[in-house]
Design a protein around this motif. Structure first.
Motif, PDB file in Angstrom:
ATOM      1  N   ARG A 178      35.271  73.719  38.949  1.00 18.24           N
ATOM      2  CA  ARG A 178      34.661  72.910  40.004  1.00 18.24           C
ATOM      3  C   ARG A 178      33.820  71.780  39.401  1.00 18.24           C
ATOM      4  NH1 ARG A 178      31.851  76.525  42.184  1.00 18.24           N
ATOM      5  NH2 ARG A 178      33.378  77.206  43.714  1.00 18.24           N
ATOM      6  N   GLN A 179      33.010  72.095  38.415  1.00 20.14           N
ATOM      7  CA  GLN A 179      32.167  71.085  37.768  1.00 20.14           C
ATOM      8  C   GLN A 179      33.032  70.000  37.114  1.00 20.14           C
ATOM      9  OE1 GLN A 179      29.589  72.664  34.750  1.00 20.14           O
ATOM     10  NE2 GLN A 179      28.550  70.722  34.426  1.00 20.14           N
ATOM     11  N   GLY A 180      34.100  70.405  36.435  1.00 23.52           N
ATOM     12  CA  GLY A 180      34.994  69.441  35.811  1.00 23.52           C
ATOM     13  C   GLY A 180      35.675  68.544  36.825  1.00 23.52           C
ATOM     14  N   ARG A 181      36.105  69.123  37.927  1.00 27.32           N
ATOM     15  CA  ARG A 181      36.753  68.342  38.987  1.00 27.32           C
ATOM     16  C   ARG A 181      35.790  67.320  39.563  1.00 27.32           C
ATOM     17  NH1 ARG A 181      36.238  68.697  44.227  1.00 27.32           N
ATOM     18  NH2 ARG A 181      35.414  70.825  44.283  1.00 27.32           N
ATOM     19  N   LYS A 182      34.588  67.779  39.893  1.00 25.44           N
ATOM     20  CA  LYS A 182      33.607  66.882  40.496  1.00 25.44           C
ATOM     21  C   LYS A 182      33.169  65.789  39.522  1.00 25.44           C
ATOM     22  CE  LYS A 182      31.824  69.823  44.114  1.00 25.44           C
ATOM     23  NZ  LYS A 182      30.620  70.325  44.774  1.00 25.44           N
ATOM     24  N   SER A 183      33.061  66.127  38.237  1.00 29.05           N
ATOM     25  CA  SER A 183      32.636  65.124  37.262  1.00 29.05           C
ATOM     26  C   SER A 183      33.673  64.014  37.107  1.00 29.05           C
ATOM     27  CB  SER A 183      32.331  65.766  35.905  1.00 29.05           C
ATOM     28  OG  SER A 183      33.521  66.146  35.244  1.00 29.05           O
ATOM     29  N   GLN A 184      34.923  64.313  37.468  1.00 32.76           N
ATOM     30  CA  GLN A 184      35.981  63.303  37.411  1.00 32.76           C
ATOM     31  C   GLN A 184      36.214  62.643  38.765  1.00 32.76           C
ATOM     32  OE1 GLN A 184      39.469  64.320  35.150  1.00 32.76           O
ATOM     33  NE2 GLN A 184      38.298  65.675  33.819  1.00 32.76           N
ATOM     34  N   GLY A 185      35.395  63.002  39.741  1.00 32.60           N
ATOM     35  CA  GLY A 185      35.481  62.372  41.053  1.00 32.60           C
ATOM     36  C   GLY A 185      36.714  62.741  41.850  1.00 32.60           C
TER      37      GLY A 185
ATOM     38  N   THR B  76      30.482  70.611  24.824  1.00 37.52           N
ATOM     39  CA  THR B  76      29.693  71.768  25.204  1.00 37.52           C
ATOM     40  C   THR B  76      30.578  72.995  25.220  1.00 37.52           C
ATOM     41  OG1 THR B  76      28.317  70.364  26.599  1.00 37.52           O
ATOM     42  CG2 THR B  76      28.213  72.712  27.009  1.00 37.52           C
TER      43      THR B  76
ATOM     44  N   LEU C  32      41.864  68.714  33.589  1.00 36.83           N
ATOM     45  CA  LEU C  32      40.462  68.306  33.632  1.00 36.83           C
ATOM     46  C   LEU C  32      39.869  68.149  32.229  1.00 36.83           C
ATOM     47  CD1 LEU C  32      39.293  70.611  36.557  1.00 36.83           C
ATOM     48  CD2 LEU C  32      39.728  68.143  36.650  1.00 36.83           C
TER      49      LEU C  32
ATOM     50  N   GLU D 117      38.384  78.019  42.238  1.00 31.76           N
ATOM     51  CA  GLU D 117      36.986  77.601  42.148  1.00 31.76           C
ATOM     52  C   GLU D 117      36.032  78.659  42.693  1.00 31.76           C
ATOM     53  OE1 GLU D 117      36.305  73.732  43.824  1.00 31.76           O
ATOM     54  OE2 GLU D 117      37.462  72.740  42.242  1.00 31.76           O
TER      55      GLU D 117
END
Length: 74
Positions: A18-25, A3, A64, A46
């Protein structure tokens, strides 16, 4: 999934981080440790703090697997 996003400001870049961090847990603390930066830096990045170091921001993006590129208008 590949994307591409056009980012216009520090807040939008921070949201992608932030989205990348959260998607990797990962927690902010875990990301900070992996990047060799402070928790405060990750938090400010962030939140879109404009004075964040670009070099460190790119380091975090790389961790990330977020590719950052730039192009000049045609």
């Amino acid at each position: 999934m590949n994307t591409s996003l056009v980012i216009f400001n520090a807040s939008e870049f921070g949201a992608v981080i932030r989205q990348g961090r959260k998607s990797q847990g990962l927690t902010q603390s875990e990301l900070a440790l992996a990047a060799g930066v402070s928790l405060r830096f990750v938090s400010e990045l962030e939140r879109g703090k404009q004075s964040a170091s670009l070099e460190l921001a790119f380091r975090i993006a790389g961790l990330l697997n977020i590719r950052v590129s730039a192009s000049l208008p045609a």
